[in-house]
Design a protein around this motif. Structure first.
Motif, PDB file in Angstrom:
ATOM      1  N   VAL A 141       3.023 -49.300 -42.476  1.00 19.72           N
ATOM      2  CA  VAL A 141       1.569 -49.110 -42.419  1.00 19.72           C
ATOM      3  C   VAL A 141       1.170 -48.953 -40.941  1.00 19.72           C
ATOM      4  CG1 VAL A 141      -0.680 -49.988 -43.148  1.00 19.72           C
ATOM      5  CG2 VAL A 141       1.367 -50.604 -44.451  1.00 19.72           C
ATOM      6  N   PRO A 142       1.376 -47.766 -40.383  1.00 17.26           N
ATOM      7  CA  PRO A 142       1.082 -47.575 -38.960  1.00 17.26           C
ATOM      8  C   PRO A 142      -0.388 -47.262 -38.688  1.00 17.26           C
ATOM      9  CG  PRO A 142       2.047 -45.579 -39.859  1.00 17.26           C
ATOM     10  CD  PRO A 142       2.026 -46.584 -40.986  1.00 17.26           C
ATOM     11  N   ALA A 143      -0.901 -47.852 -37.628  1.00 23.29           N
ATOM     12  CA  ALA A 143      -2.270 -47.562 -37.184  1.00 23.29           C
ATOM     13  C   ALA A 143      -2.267 -47.378 -35.678  1.00 23.29           C
ATOM     14  CB  ALA A 143      -3.213 -48.687 -37.590  1.00 23.29           C
ATOM     15  N   GLY A 144      -3.084 -46.440 -35.217  1.00 25.99           N
ATOM     16  CA  GLY A 144      -3.174 -46.164 -33.793  1.00 25.99           C
ATOM     17  C   GLY A 144      -3.286 -44.664 -33.565  1.00 25.99           C
ATOM     18  N   PRO A 145      -3.112 -44.233 -32.339  1.00 25.26           N
ATOM     19  CA  PRO A 145      -3.217 -42.805 -32.037  1.00 25.26           C
ATOM     20  C   PRO A 145      -2.211 -41.982 -32.852  1.00 25.26           C
ATOM     21  CG  PRO A 145      -3.206 -44.100 -30.023  1.00 25.26           C
ATOM     22  CD  PRO A 145      -2.859 -45.042 -31.130  1.00 25.26           C
ATOM     23  N   LYS A 146      -2.673 -40.869 -33.391  1.00 24.81           N
ATOM     24  CA  LYS A 146      -1.795 -40.022 -34.204  1.00 24.81           C
ATOM     25  C   LYS A 146      -0.562 -39.589 -33.423  1.00 24.81           C
ATOM     26  CE  LYS A 146      -1.656 -35.762 -36.941  1.00 24.81           C
ATOM     27  NZ  LYS A 146      -2.429 -34.580 -37.423  1.00 24.81           N
ATOM     28  N   SER A 147      -0.736 -39.263 -32.151  1.00 25.05           N
ATOM     29  CA  SER A 147       0.388 -38.795 -31.337  1.00 25.05           C
ATOM     30  C   SER A 147       1.455 -39.883 -31.198  1.00 25.05           C
ATOM     31  CB  SER A 147      -0.102 -38.365 -29.951  1.00 25.05           C
ATOM     32  OG  SER A 147      -0.765 -39.439 -29.292  1.00 25.05           O
ATOM     33  N   SER A 148       1.031 -41.129 -31.170  1.00 23.55           N
ATOM     34  CA  SER A 148       1.987 -42.244 -31.073  1.00 23.55           C
ATOM     35  C   SER A 148       2.684 -42.478 -32.404  1.00 23.55           C
ATOM     36  CB  SER A 148       1.267 -43.520 -30.626  1.00 23.55           C
ATOM     37  OG  SER A 148       0.660 -43.342 -29.363  1.00 23.55           O
ATOM     38  N   ILE A 149       1.922 -42.384 -33.492  1.00 23.20           N
ATOM     39  CA  ILE A 149       2.505 -42.561 -34.825  1.00 23.20           C
ATOM     40  C   ILE A 149       3.549 -41.483 -35.092  1.00 23.20           C
ATOM     41  CG2 ILE A 149       2.012 -42.501 -37.317  1.00 23.20           C
ATOM     42  CD1 ILE A 149      -0.677 -43.819 -36.692  1.00 23.20           C
ATOM     43  N   GLU A 150       3.305 -40.274 -34.592  1.00 24.92           N
ATOM     44  CA  GLU A 150       4.273 -39.182 -34.773  1.00 24.92           C
ATOM     45  C   GLU A 150       5.621 -39.528 -34.148  1.00 24.92           C
ATOM     46  OE1 GLU A 150       4.114 -36.655 -36.588  1.00 24.92           O
ATOM     47  OE2 GLU A 150       2.004 -36.158 -36.913  1.00 24.92           O
ATOM     48  N   GLN A 151       5.605 -40.305 -33.079  1.00 24.80           N
ATOM     49  CA  GLN A 151       6.859 -40.705 -32.442  1.00 24.80           C
ATOM     50  C   GLN A 151       7.604 -41.756 -33.259  1.00 24.80           C
ATOM     51  OE1 GLN A 151       6.580 -41.271 -28.008  1.00 24.80           O
ATOM     52  NE2 GLN A 151       4.408 -40.868 -28.392  1.00 24.80           N
ATOM     53  N   LEU A 152       6.879 -42.473 -34.101  1.00 22.35           N
ATOM     54  CA  LEU A 152       7.492 -43.469 -34.990  1.00 22.35           C
ATOM     55  C   LEU A 152       8.090 -42.815 -36.229  1.00 22.35           C
ATOM     56  CD1 LEU A 152       7.955 -46.313 -36.281  1.00 22.35           C
ATOM     57  CD2 LEU A 152       5.515 -46.273 -36.929  1.00 22.35           C
ATOM     58  N   ARG A 153       7.473 -41.744 -36.706  1.00 19.44           N
ATOM     59  CA  ARG A 153       7.826 -41.172 -38.017  1.00 19.44           C
ATOM     60  C   ARG A 153       9.297 -40.814 -38.208  1.00 19.44           C
ATOM     61  NH1 ARG A 153       2.128 -38.772 -38.622  1.00 19.44           N
ATOM     62  NH2 ARG A 153       1.346 -40.195 -40.228  1.00 19.44           N
ATOM     63  N   PRO A 154      10.014 -40.346 -37.192  1.00 14.81           N
ATOM     64  CA  PRO A 154      11.433 -40.025 -37.422  1.00 14.81           C
ATOM     65  C   PRO A 154      12.268 -41.215 -37.881  1.00 14.81           C
ATOM     66  CG  PRO A 154      10.664 -39.038 -35.373  1.00 14.81           C
ATOM     67  CD  PRO A 154       9.579 -39.955 -35.835  1.00 14.81           C
TER      68      PRO A 154
END
Length: 308
Positions: A141-154
């Protein structure tokens, strides 16, 4: 080139998550491991492929080398303490992924401190038991800047998790609000099961018949917790899957959340009473939430441990 990852916190969730990160994360560098008790990090490293992990002596040493830092600790005080140490150094350009279950206010406070030092911060609590962590089936359940979440997604789907419930460009505390509400569902469910099994024993219905009903009508996590109760796992296990202390912490945070918006989570008060009984009997860090069954048994005049 893949980023360098540091993992802080190797409890019963962190160990499974690291295993999947190492095996499926498509990394070209060893995952750096830090745990307050170094022996736990060394034991995990010994079980994973050689050269895929690196154990460090201090959190400062690990952060200095890392680009992305995952953190999963047991409570708010532990999270604040580790960030107090980390933020004494240079963290500019680094990304912190905070997976601990803490108060929304705590994660907002930590986020402000981190971003003020030039780093990025994503709050990403997780849903799932240690078995789900081991199997790579967690829900993030990630929250925060979309650009930062994109780095988590992999590192989520197909690696450590099976799905995500994202709050892109939302306050980081939003994810903790959902996490606490979700955990309140779990605690209420365990309370219903524990009370039900205790009554079934006393009323000559029997736990087997009640478990058949639960398996047929509900299944899933209801059946999983039923197994832990009926088979006596709740009092036999050496390490809790979800400790009474952590559950009480979550219940308190959830009730505070409800109170802050003029609402109530009254059922949690009952769960918390049982959890206090579990902590008193088995120890707050050793008693598992399935021990609510044992607490309900005691209230019904039976002993805490069943005869399984």
């Amino acid at each position: 080139m893949a980023p360098q990852i540091l993992w802080i916190g190797l409890g019963n969730m962190g160990r499974g998550m690291v295993k999947n990160l190492v095996e499926k994360g498509n990394l070209d560098k060893p995952v750096i491991l830090y745990n307050r008790t170094k022996k736990r990090a060394e034991e995990l490293a010994a079980k994973l492929p050689k050269g895929k992990t690196e154990v460090v002596d201090s959190v400062e040493e690990g952060v200095k080398k890392a680009d992305i830092i995952f953190n999963i600790l047991s409570n708010d005080a532990a999270v604040k303490a580790v960030f107090d140490t980390i933020l004494k150094g240079d963290v500019s350009g680094k990304l912190f992924i905070e997976c601990s279950t803490i108060a929304p206010e705590t994660t907002e406070e930590v986020s402000k401190l981190v971003t003020a030092k030039g780093a990025q911060y994503v709050a990403s609590p997780i849903f799932g038991a240690p078995a789900a962590a081991e199997a790579g089936q967690l829900v993030f359940v990630p929250a925060g800047p979309k650009s930062s979440i994109e780095q988590l997604r992999p590192y989520i789907k197909g690696v450590m998790g099976r799905a995500e419930i994202p709050f892109e460009d939302k306050p980081v505390g939003t994810s903790l609000k959902l996490k606490l509400l979700g955990n309140s569902f779990i605690l209420n469910m365990v309370t219903v099961l524990g009370e039900g099994y205790a009554v079934a024993e006393k009323a000559d219905v029997g736990t087997d018949a009640l478990k058949q009903f639960i398996d047929l009508l509900f299944g899933g996590v209801y059946s999983v917790y039923s197994e832990r109760m009926v088979n006596g796992t709740y009092w036999k296990m050496e390490e809790p899957l979800f400790s009474a202390n952590n559950a009480r912490k979550d219940a308190n945070h959830a009730r505070n959340l409800a109170k802050s918006v003029g609402a109530e989570l009254k059922l949690l008060e009952v769960s918390d009473e049982y959890l206090k009984s579990v902590a008193d009997h088995a120890g707050g860090d050793k008693g598992d939430i399935a021990g609510i069954y044992g607490a309900a048994r005691k209230n019904a005049g039976l002993k805490y441990e069943n005869d399984a």
